[in-house]
Design a protein around this motif. Structure first.
Motif, PDB file in Angstrom:
ATOM      1  N   THR A 164       3.689  19.043  10.302  1.00  0.00           N
ATOM      2  CA  THR A 164       4.824  18.125  10.382  1.00  0.00           C
ATOM      3  C   THR A 164       6.076  18.949  10.613  1.00  0.00           C
ATOM      4  N   ILE A 165       6.630  18.888  11.808  1.00  0.00           N
ATOM      5  CA  ILE A 165       7.760  19.739  12.147  1.00  0.00           C
ATOM      6  C   ILE A 165       9.066  18.957  12.043  1.00  0.00           C
ATOM      7  N   ASP A 166       9.087  17.731  12.491  1.00  0.00           N
ATOM      8  CA  ASP A 166      10.266  16.893  12.340  1.00  0.00           C
ATOM      9  C   ASP A 166       9.931  15.775  11.356  1.00  0.00           C
ATOM     10  N   PRO A 167      10.898  15.395  10.518  1.00  0.00           N
ATOM     11  CA  PRO A 167      10.593  14.345   9.545  1.00  0.00           C
ATOM     12  C   PRO A 167      10.310  13.023  10.245  1.00  0.00           C
ATOM     13  N   SER A 168       9.333  12.317   9.742  1.00  0.00           N
ATOM     14  CA  SER A 168       9.060  10.967  10.227  1.00  0.00           C
ATOM     15  C   SER A 168       9.537   9.996   9.161  1.00  0.00           C
ATOM     16  N   VAL A 169      10.022   8.878   9.602  1.00  0.00           N
ATOM     17  CA  VAL A 169      10.617   7.913   8.684  1.00  0.00           C
ATOM     18  C   VAL A 169       9.838   6.614   8.733  1.00  0.00           C
ATOM     19  N   GLY A 170       9.556   6.062   7.570  1.00  0.00           N
ATOM     20  CA  GLY A 170       8.864   4.780   7.503  1.00  0.00           C
ATOM     21  C   GLY A 170       9.508   3.889   6.470  1.00  0.00           C
ATOM     22  N   ILE A 171       9.570   2.608   6.754  1.00  0.00           N
ATOM     23  CA  ILE A 171      10.162   1.641   5.840  1.00  0.00           C
ATOM     24  C   ILE A 171       9.040   0.958   5.066  1.00  0.00           C
ATOM     25  N   VAL A 172       9.116   1.016   3.736  1.00  0.00           N
ATOM     26  CA  VAL A 172       8.053   0.503   2.876  1.00  0.00           C
ATOM     27  C   VAL A 172       8.595  -0.626   2.002  1.00  0.00           C
ATOM     28  N   PRO A 173       7.957  -1.807   2.015  1.00  0.00           N
ATOM     29  CA  PRO A 173       8.426  -2.903   1.165  1.00  0.00           C
ATOM     30  C   PRO A 173       8.170  -2.611  -0.312  1.00  0.00           C
ATOM     31  N   VAL A 174       9.084  -3.041  -1.159  1.00  0.00           N
ATOM     32  CA  VAL A 174       8.893  -2.903  -2.603  1.00  0.00           C
ATOM     33  C   VAL A 174       8.027  -4.075  -3.070  1.00  0.00           C
ATOM     34  N   PRO A 175       6.863  -3.787  -3.677  1.00  0.00           N
ATOM     35  CA  PRO A 175       5.986  -4.879  -4.126  1.00  0.00           C
ATOM     36  C   PRO A 175       6.697  -5.755  -5.152  1.00  0.00           C
ATOM     37  N   ASP A 176       6.780  -7.053  -4.874  1.00  0.00           N
ATOM     38  CA  ASP A 176       7.509  -7.950  -5.771  1.00  0.00           C
ATOM     39  C   ASP A 176       7.048  -9.374  -5.508  1.00  0.00           C
ATOM     40  N   GLU A 177       6.247  -9.896  -6.434  1.00  0.00           N
ATOM     41  CA  GLU A 177       5.712 -11.248  -6.237  1.00  0.00           C
ATOM     42  C   GLU A 177       6.807 -12.300  -6.284  1.00  0.00           C
ATOM     43  N   ARG A 178       7.936 -11.971  -6.883  1.00  0.00           N
ATOM     44  CA  ARG A 178       9.002 -12.960  -7.053  1.00  0.00           C
ATOM     45  C   ARG A 178       9.537 -13.457  -5.718  1.00  0.00           C
ATOM     46  N   VAL A 179       9.680 -12.543  -4.745  1.00  0.00           N
ATOM     47  CA  VAL A 179      10.258 -12.946  -3.467  1.00  0.00           C
ATOM     48  C   VAL A 179       9.327 -13.918  -2.741  1.00  0.00           C
ATOM     49  N   ASN A 180       8.027 -13.704  -2.865  1.00  0.00           N
ATOM     50  CA  ASN A 180       7.064 -14.622  -2.224  1.00  0.00           C
ATOM     51  C   ASN A 180       7.051 -15.984  -2.911  1.00  0.00           C
ATOM     52  N   LYS A 181       7.133 -15.989  -4.229  1.00  0.00           N
ATOM     53  CA  LYS A 181       7.129 -17.260  -4.955  1.00  0.00           C
ATOM     54  C   LYS A 181       8.393 -18.064  -4.659  1.00  0.00           C
ATOM     55  N   LEU A 182       9.505 -17.367  -4.566  1.00  0.00           N
ATOM     56  CA  LEU A 182      10.755 -18.057  -4.228  1.00  0.00           C
ATOM     57  C   LEU A 182      10.716 -18.615  -2.805  1.00  0.00           C
ATOM     58  N   SER A 183      10.083 -17.865  -1.914  1.00  0.00           N
ATOM     59  CA  SER A 183       9.967 -18.317  -0.529  1.00  0.00           C
ATOM     60  C   SER A 183       9.118 -19.582  -0.440  1.00  0.00           C
ATOM     61  N   GLU A 184       8.028 -19.611  -1.203  1.00  0.00           N
ATOM     62  CA  GLU A 184       7.176 -20.811  -1.249  1.00  0.00           C
ATOM     63  C   GLU A 184       7.954 -21.986  -1.838  1.00  0.00           C
ATOM     64  N   PHE A 185       8.726 -21.691  -2.885  1.00  0.00           N
ATOM     65  CA  PHE A 185       9.532 -22.717  -3.556  1.00  0.00           C
ATOM     66  C   PHE A 185      10.523 -23.361  -2.581  1.00  0.00           C
ATOM     67  N   SER A 186      11.175 -22.530  -1.771  1.00  0.00           N
ATOM     68  CA  SER A 186      12.205 -23.019  -0.851  1.00  0.00           C
ATOM     69  C   SER A 186      11.653 -23.407   0.509  1.00  0.00           C
ATOM     70  N   LYS A 187      10.343 -23.163   0.706  1.00  0.00           N
ATOM     71  CA  LYS A 187       9.727 -23.390   2.022  1.00  0.00           C
ATOM     72  C   LYS A 187      10.526 -22.664   3.111  1.00  0.00           C
ATOM     73  N   SER A 188      10.798 -21.397   2.841  1.00  0.00           N
ATOM     74  CA  SER A 188      11.647 -20.598   3.724  1.00  0.00           C
ATOM     75  C   SER A 188      10.962 -20.246   5.029  1.00  0.00           C
ATOM     76  N   ALA A 189      11.729 -20.227   6.099  1.00  0.00           N
ATOM     77  CA  ALA A 189      11.187 -19.844   7.409  1.00  0.00           C
ATOM     78  C   ALA A 189      10.892 -18.341   7.456  1.00  0.00           C
ATOM     79  N   LYS A 190      11.680 -17.551   6.704  1.00  0.00           N
ATOM     80  CA  LYS A 190      11.484 -16.099   6.685  1.00  0.00           C
ATOM     81  C   LYS A 190      11.487 -15.584   5.253  1.00  0.00           C
ATOM     82  N   THR A 191      10.689 -14.514   5.029  1.00  0.00           N
ATOM     83  CA  THR A 191      10.651 -13.856   3.730  1.00  0.00           C
ATOM     84  C   THR A 191      10.922 -12.373   3.954  1.00  0.00           C
ATOM     85  N   ILE A 192      11.966 -11.852   3.319  1.00  0.00           N
ATOM     86  CA  ILE A 192      12.349 -10.460   3.546  1.00  0.00           C
ATOM     87  C   ILE A 192      12.374  -9.718   2.208  1.00  0.00           C
ATOM     88  N   PRO A 193      11.428  -8.792   1.995  1.00  0.00           N
ATOM     89  CA  PRO A 193      11.384  -8.054   0.728  1.00  0.00           C
ATOM     90  C   PRO A 193      12.421  -6.936   0.689  1.00  0.00           C
TER      91      PRO A 193
END
Length: 329
Positions: A36-65
């Motif tokens: 690994t010569i140059d750093p590689s960058v990756g975006i990782v979601p924080v595991p959190d069931e709350r955001v999914n439950k709230l999305s179901e509650f609101s019937k949201s079009a998008k869910t962003i962790p």
């Protein structure tokens, strides 16, 4: 807010393999040093069931962790602070991250090369920490030299900074991290611009095998175990990284979108609002706040309001982890 954690360690301890598994991004992970010569960058979601439950509650079009940025950084060897291996590049890349995930190999496997030809976790930790300390000593020494003239003139700011740097140098010379210096918040602020490596929060990631998975290794600070095929411990690693940075989450939710927002612990409502938009801090009037579970248990916002669970909070309110907030500006 943008948050980044650099995955560091000696060559061949499993950094790139962990990074690949975490981010499902393809970076080299061959069995030789410095792949690994140059750093590689990756975006990782924080595991959190709350955001999914709230999305179901609101019937949201998008869910962003909430997310954390992981950076795969080239392996370091003894002498990196003097430019050995890819040392200069390694140290520069570490300066750019908010915290360090220090990966340590604890398993024996003759088919996987160890840069020192033996597996000694505590020695490996010592090699990297010493290089970070030596690099910081150089930075502090240069800054002290640059202050000499102003200190002799009696410049108050220069004298104050000099005293802080002398404290830090004493710790570094004793083989301790700068974070172990007993500094006040005001003192830390005086040298923040130096971006010292050993002031960064550090999480130890133990790369274990099934045979020694339960073997205790005494390391300072937070630590988490990851097995060789990286099928366990991901959630712990991500959550502890979040904890390491002193972060918490609040939510916004509605039909368009449910989103988890990352803020520093103890943020006031206006400060938290900046996570959404900078204007929210200056234009903040008040916030409607409810705990995420109270909202779900109520079945609707209307029921929650009827029960008195939706509170109106002002500028002094300190946001709590799990708050659902509607900002009024």
């Amino acid at each position: 807010m943008s948050l980044s954690i650099g995955i560091v360690g000696l060559p061949n301890v499993g950094k790139s393999t962990l990074f690949n598994a975490l981010t499902k991004k393809s970076v080299p992970a061959e069995n030789y040093p410095f792949c690994t010569i140059d750093p590689s960058v990756g975006i990782v979601p924080v595991p959190d069931e709350r955001v999914n439950k709230l999305s179901e509650f609101s019937k949201s079009a998008k869910t962003i962790p909430a997310v954390i940025e992981f950076v795969d950084i080239a392996g370091l060897v003894a002498g990196a602070s003097k430019g050995e291996g890819l040392g200069n590049k390694f140290l520069t890349n570490i300066r750019e991250v908010d915290a360090i995930a220090h990966m340590v190999r604890t398993f024996e496997d003759n088919s996987v090369i160890h840069v020192a030809n033996k597996v000694d976790p505590l020695q490996d930790v010592g090699v990297i920490n010493l290089e970070l300390i030596l690099a910081d000593m150089e930075v502090v020494s240069k800054r002290l030299a640059g202050l000499v003239r102003d200190v002799k003139k009696g410049d108050k700011e220069a004298v104050a900074e000099d005293l802080v740097l002398q404290k830090v140098m004493k710790s570094l010379e004793a083989g301790k991290m700068a974070s172990e210096s007993e500094l006040s918040l005001e003192e830390k602020a005086k040298i923040k611009s130096l971006n010292l490596l050993t002031f960064k929060p550090m999480l130890y990631v133990l790369n274990v095998s099934e045979a020694n998975e339960n073997k205790d290794i005494d390391l300072p600070g937070l630590s988490v175990k990851i097995d060789p095929v990286f099928e366990k411990g991901f959630d712990d690693l991500i959550k502890k990284s979040y904890e390491l940075l002193g972060l918490e989450t609040f939510f916004t939710t509605g039909e368009d979108e449910t989103r988890a927002w990352t803020i520093k612990k103890h943020s006031t409502a206006p400060e938290a609002g900046r996570a959404i938009h900078n204007d929210f801090k200056e234009k903040f009037i008040r916030a409607e706040v409810i705990n995420w579970k109270d909202l779900l248990d109520s079945g609707s916002y209307a029921n929650a309001r009827a029960k008195g669970l939706v509170r109106t909070e002002g500028k002094e309110y300190v946001v709590k982890d799990g708050d659902v907030i509607e900002f009024l500006i």
